[in-house]
Design an enzyme around this catalytic site. Structure first.
Site, PDB file in Angstrom:
ATOM      1  N   HIS A 254       0.798  -1.164  -0.041  1.00 17.63           N
ATOM      2  CA  HIS A 254       0.064  -0.056   0.115  1.00 17.63           C
ATOM      3  C   HIS A 254       0.786   1.281  -0.061  1.00 17.63           C
ATOM      4  O   HIS A 254       2.021   1.220   0.495  1.00 17.63           O
ATOM      5  CB  HIS A 254      -0.857   0.027   1.331  1.00 17.63           C
ATOM      6  CG  HIS A 254      -1.750   0.870   0.997  1.00 17.63           C
ATOM      7  ND1 HIS A 254      -1.898   2.180   1.421  1.00 17.63           N
ATOM      8  CD2 HIS A 254      -3.213   0.786   0.694  1.00 17.63           C
ATOM      9  CE1 HIS A 254      -3.128   2.632   1.021  1.00 17.63           C
ATOM     10  NE2 HIS A 254      -3.980   1.941   0.451  1.00 17.63           N
TER      11      HIS A 254
ATOM     12  N   ASP B 218      -7.914  -5.237  -0.153  1.00 20.01           N
ATOM     13  CA  ASP B 218      -8.660  -5.824  -1.276  1.00 20.01           C
ATOM     14  C   ASP B 218      -8.141  -7.468  -1.325  1.00 20.01           C
ATOM     15  O   ASP B 218      -8.716  -8.319  -1.841  1.00 20.01           O
ATOM     16  CB  ASP B 218      -8.121  -5.395  -2.620  1.00 20.01           C
ATOM     17  CG  ASP B 218      -8.679  -4.077  -2.948  1.00 20.01           C
ATOM     18  OD1 ASP B 218      -9.733  -3.965  -2.792  1.00 20.01           O
ATOM     19  OD2 ASP B 218      -7.906  -3.019  -3.523  1.00 20.01           O
TER      20      ASP B 218
HETATM   21  N1  CMC Z   1       3.927  -7.585  -5.159  1.00 22.53           N
HETATM   22  C1  CMC Z   1       5.252  -7.788  -5.148  1.00 22.53           C
HETATM   23  N2  CMC Z   1       6.101  -6.583  -4.919  1.00 22.53           N
HETATM   24  C2  CMC Z   1       5.666  -5.287  -4.699  1.00 22.53           C
HETATM   25  C3  CMC Z   1       4.260  -5.186  -4.298  1.00 22.53           C
HETATM   26  C4  CMC Z   1       3.493  -6.303  -4.646  1.00 22.53           C
HETATM   27  N3  CMC Z   1       2.145  -6.264  -4.510  1.00 22.53           N
HETATM   28  N4  CMC Z   1       3.662  -4.021  -3.955  1.00 22.53           N
HETATM   29  C5  CMC Z   1       5.093  -3.289  -4.189  1.00 22.53           C
HETATM   30  N5  CMC Z   1       6.090  -4.132  -4.325  1.00 22.53           N
HETATM   31  C6  CMC Z   1       7.419  -3.801  -4.117  1.00 22.53           C
HETATM   32  C7  CMC Z   1       7.788  -2.935  -5.816  1.00 22.53           C
HETATM   33  O1  CMC Z   1       8.249  -3.673  -6.714  1.00 22.53           O
HETATM   34  C8  CMC Z   1       8.972  -2.082  -5.072  1.00 22.53           C
HETATM   35  O2  CMC Z   1      10.157  -3.099  -5.180  1.00 22.53           O
HETATM   36  P1  CMC Z   1      11.512  -2.243  -5.311  1.00 22.53           P
HETATM   37  O3  CMC Z   1      11.855  -1.276  -4.193  1.00 22.53           O
HETATM   38  O4  CMC Z   1      12.324  -3.455  -5.143  1.00 22.53           O
HETATM   39  O5  CMC Z   1      11.280  -1.392  -6.780  1.00 22.53           O
HETATM   40  C9  CMC Z   1       8.550  -1.704  -3.629  1.00 22.53           C
HETATM   41  O6  CMC Z   1       7.708  -2.961  -3.274  1.00 22.53           O
HETATM   42  C10 CMC Z   1       7.833  -0.571  -3.695  1.00 22.53           C
HETATM   43  O7  CMC Z   1       6.455  -0.701  -4.371  1.00 22.53           O
HETATM   44  P2  CMC Z   1       5.883   0.665  -5.218  1.00 22.53           P
HETATM   45  O8  CMC Z   1       5.320   0.131  -6.320  1.00 22.53           O
HETATM   46  O9  CMC Z   1       7.073   1.696  -5.311  1.00 22.53           O
HETATM   47  O10 CMC Z   1       4.932   1.273  -4.173  1.00 22.53           O
HETATM   48  P3  CMC Z   1       3.630   2.413  -4.288  1.00 22.53           P
HETATM   49  O11 CMC Z   1       3.684   2.890  -3.099  1.00 22.53           O
HETATM   50  O12 CMC Z   1       3.988   2.893  -5.438  1.00 22.53           O
HETATM   51  O13 CMC Z   1       2.625   1.234  -4.913  1.00 22.53           O
HETATM   52  C11 CMC Z   1       0.870  -0.545  -4.784  1.00 22.53           C
HETATM   53  C12 CMC Z   1       1.625   0.780  -3.746  1.00 22.53           C
HETATM   54  C13 CMC Z   1      -0.482  -0.472  -4.015  1.00 22.53           C
HETATM   55  C14 CMC Z   1       0.252   0.265  -6.025  1.00 22.53           C
HETATM   56  C15 CMC Z   1       1.458  -1.452  -4.835  1.00 22.53           C
HETATM   57  O14 CMC Z   1       1.912  -2.300  -3.630  1.00 22.53           O
HETATM   58  C16 CMC Z   1       0.855  -2.601  -5.365  1.00 22.53           C
HETATM   59  O15 CMC Z   1       0.899  -2.596  -6.836  1.00 22.53           O
HETATM   60  N6  CMC Z   1       0.334  -3.531  -4.957  1.00 22.53           N
HETATM   61  C17 CMC Z   1      -0.604  -4.640  -5.662  1.00 22.53           C
HETATM   62  C18 CMC Z   1      -1.924  -4.102  -6.258  1.00 22.53           C
HETATM   63  C19 CMC Z   1      -2.956  -3.996  -4.917  1.00 22.53           C
HETATM   64  O16 CMC Z   1      -3.056  -4.830  -4.201  1.00 22.53           O
HETATM   65  N7  CMC Z   1      -3.551  -2.633  -5.164  1.00 22.53           N
HETATM   66  C20 CMC Z   1      -4.550  -2.215  -4.238  1.00 22.53           C
HETATM   67  C21 CMC Z   1      -4.260  -1.169  -3.165  1.00 22.53           C
HETATM   68  S1  CMC Z   1      -5.311  -0.876  -1.534  1.00 22.53           S
HETATM   69  C22 CMC Z   1      -6.851  -0.627  -2.093  1.00 22.53           C
HETATM   70  C23 CMC Z   1      -6.862   0.474  -3.305  1.00 22.53           C
HETATM   71  O17 CMC Z   1      -5.979   1.471  -3.184  1.00 22.53           O
HETATM   72  O18 CMC Z   1      -7.623   0.487  -4.035  1.00 22.53           O
END
Ligand code: CMC
Length: 427
Positions: free
Chosen positions: A306, A363
């Site tokens: 998140h 989710d």
């Molecule tokens: N699986 C694997 N790796 C992950 C995941 C995941 N679900 N989420 C983040 N990472 C890794 C990402 O690759 C990155 O790694 P590195 O530092 O080595 O490059 C690190 O963790 C930080 O991730 P980020 O993408 O920079 O973080 P963010 O704040 O931009 O993204 C997020 C947050 C929710 C988009 C992301 O965690 C994600 O894609 N999660 C899966 C989709 C999901 O479950 N979304 C629902 C969110 S909650 C409800 C809502 O908002 O609607």
């Protein structure tokens, strides 16, 4: 604490006021930055950028706190119903009995949707994704309602809010009924808001509808848990579209599109599809974990991670418990719940996830409950939109009442410098 932040660059010093929120969050007010220095800040994805001051929802990602208007999500999920929470989010205070009754009566009075709307919904193929249909229908409502709201008039504002709170559940239900080939029917004014939504979704022709309290309470709780989450992608979209003074329904329609993406609300559908794929593959969670950690693989563990929560998502905690209870009460054994619990256990002990502070989000378990309630997978994100409706409305209202300027970020240009026009025969 100093009330100024100082930036030094190119031999000059610039001073900026510091703003502090009621929960002691600190922000540097850089409104004068460009005017005084010619510079801007660069923050893709707005990871460190506050777009507004807001009094609606507080969340602390480190401590796993979520409060609507000061009330803990745990209390609201247990003690309030969705309509009360909607009133709280939109108008700022929990309603007393009289206020809640009036709000509900006003909503019931507006709960019809123009019959012409059926032509629009019937124009969609059955295969259309319900989120696309819902976004289009919300936009289409504009044709049958006032296009803009006089925000200076409390009455006009209230009337627009009541209209959409009334008509949106009908659109949600019709979106599902269309998919299932069921006739498009209206609701039942004698029922509560959530009961009526459920009846509109599930009432079968020639069959008496029987209300199940466990189902309604579970749905109520799911809607409350999704009702607001401060400046997330879809809410920011609603605010930015509304900041151009586009109407409420148009802003909401844009918010629905933003919610659709799998990194946002679309994750609930993606989670269930992922859990089903793991189960179909023999339940080997390690294989999927390896894929999630492989930087050359675009696969992510859906329902994990998140932007704000770096400890735990309090909504996921409530939903994990609710999943056990609801499935138990309904006498459903779903192997997917076991897959989810197994996956969570492995992920929470894995150094890749521990290091990056990736925890189950809202989710991760919601889809398992939706499924137990008989809601088709493609409708999961529509249910999220139904829950988020009051949050979007509250933010749109707050933004307009505060007279916020049009949202218009800047950029650092990295394209070509000026060059002469190339004639067709010279390209
Ligand atoms: N699986 C694997 N790796 C992950 C995941 C995941 N679900 N989420 C983040 N990472 C890794 C990402 O690759 C990155 O790694 P590195 O530092 O080595 O490059 C690190 O963790 C930080 O991730 P980020 O993408 O920079 O973080 P963010 O704040 O931009 O993204 C997020 C947050 C929710 C988009 C992301 O965690 C994600 O894609 N999660 C899966 C989709 C999901 O479950 N979304 C629902 C969110 S909650 C409800 C809502 O908002 O609607």
């Amino acid at each position: 604490m100093s009330d100024k932040a100082i930036l030094e660059f190119g031999g000059s010093k610039y001073e900026f006021p510091v703003v502090q929120g009621t929960e002691n969050e600190v922000g540097i007010d850089i409104k004068t930055l460009r005017g005084s220095s010619g510079m801007i800040t660069l923050d893709p994805g707005y990871k460190n950028t506050g777009s507004c001051e807001s009094g609606i929802t507080f969340l602390n990602g480190e401590k796993g706190i979520l409060r609507y208007r000061g009330y803990a999500i745990e209390d609201l999920a247990e003690k309030a119903d969705f309509l009360e929470v909607a009133f709280l989010l939109i108008f700022g205070e929990l309603p007393n009995q009289e206020q809640l009754h009036k709000f509900h009566e006003d909503i019931k009075h507006e709960s019809h949707v123009d019959e012409e709307m059926k032509k629009i919904i019937n124009g969609f193929p059955k295969s259309a994704h319900p989120m696309g249909v819902l976004s289009s229908l919300t936009s289409a409502l504009i044709a049958f309602n006032p296009t803009s709201v006089d925000v200076a008039s409390e009455e006009a504002m209230y009337s627009a809010i009541v209209r959409i709170m009334a008509k949106f559940p009908v659109l949600v239900a019709w979106t599902m009924r269309k998919k299932m080939g069921l006739p498009l029917e209206y609701g039942d004014d004698t029922m509560g808001y959530v009961e009526n939504l459920h009846k509109m979704m599930f009432k079968r022709p020639n069959k008496e509808y029987k209300m199940n309290r466990v189902v309604i309470d579970a749905l109520d709780q799911l809607l409350i848990l999704h009702a607001d989450h401060e400046q997330n992608c879809s809410t920011s979209t609603v605010r930015i579209v509304g900041s151009s003074h586009a109407g409420l329904f148009a802003s909401l329609s844009a918010g629905i599109s933003a919610l659709w993406g799998p990194l946002h609300g679309g994750a609930n559908q993606a989670v269930l599809e992922m859990l089903e794929a793991i189960a179909a593959d023999g339940g080997d969670t390690n294989k999927f974990m390896a894929k999630a950690k492989d930087k050359n693989d675009s696969f992510r563990l859906m329902g994990f991670g998140h932007r704000v929560y770096k400890n735990f998502d309090p909504r996921a905690k409530i939903l994990k418990k609710a999943a056990d209870e609801v499935l138990g009460d309904l006498g459903i054994e779903d192997h997917i719940l076991d897959v989810a619990k197994g996956l969570e256990k492995v992920a929470l002990e894995d150094q890749y996830f521990v290091k990056r502070k990736l925890y189950p989000n809202v989710d991760f378990y919601s889809g398992i409950i939706y499924r137990a309630l008989g809601i088709p997978v493609e409708m999961f994100t529509v249910m999220f939109a139904m829950g988020r409706l009051p949050g979007w409305i509250a933010h749109w209202r707050e933004m307009r009442l505060r007279g916020e300027p049009i949202g218009r970020p800047r950029q650092i240009y990295i394209g070509e410098n000026s060059r002469p026009f190339a004639a067709m025969n010279n390209r």
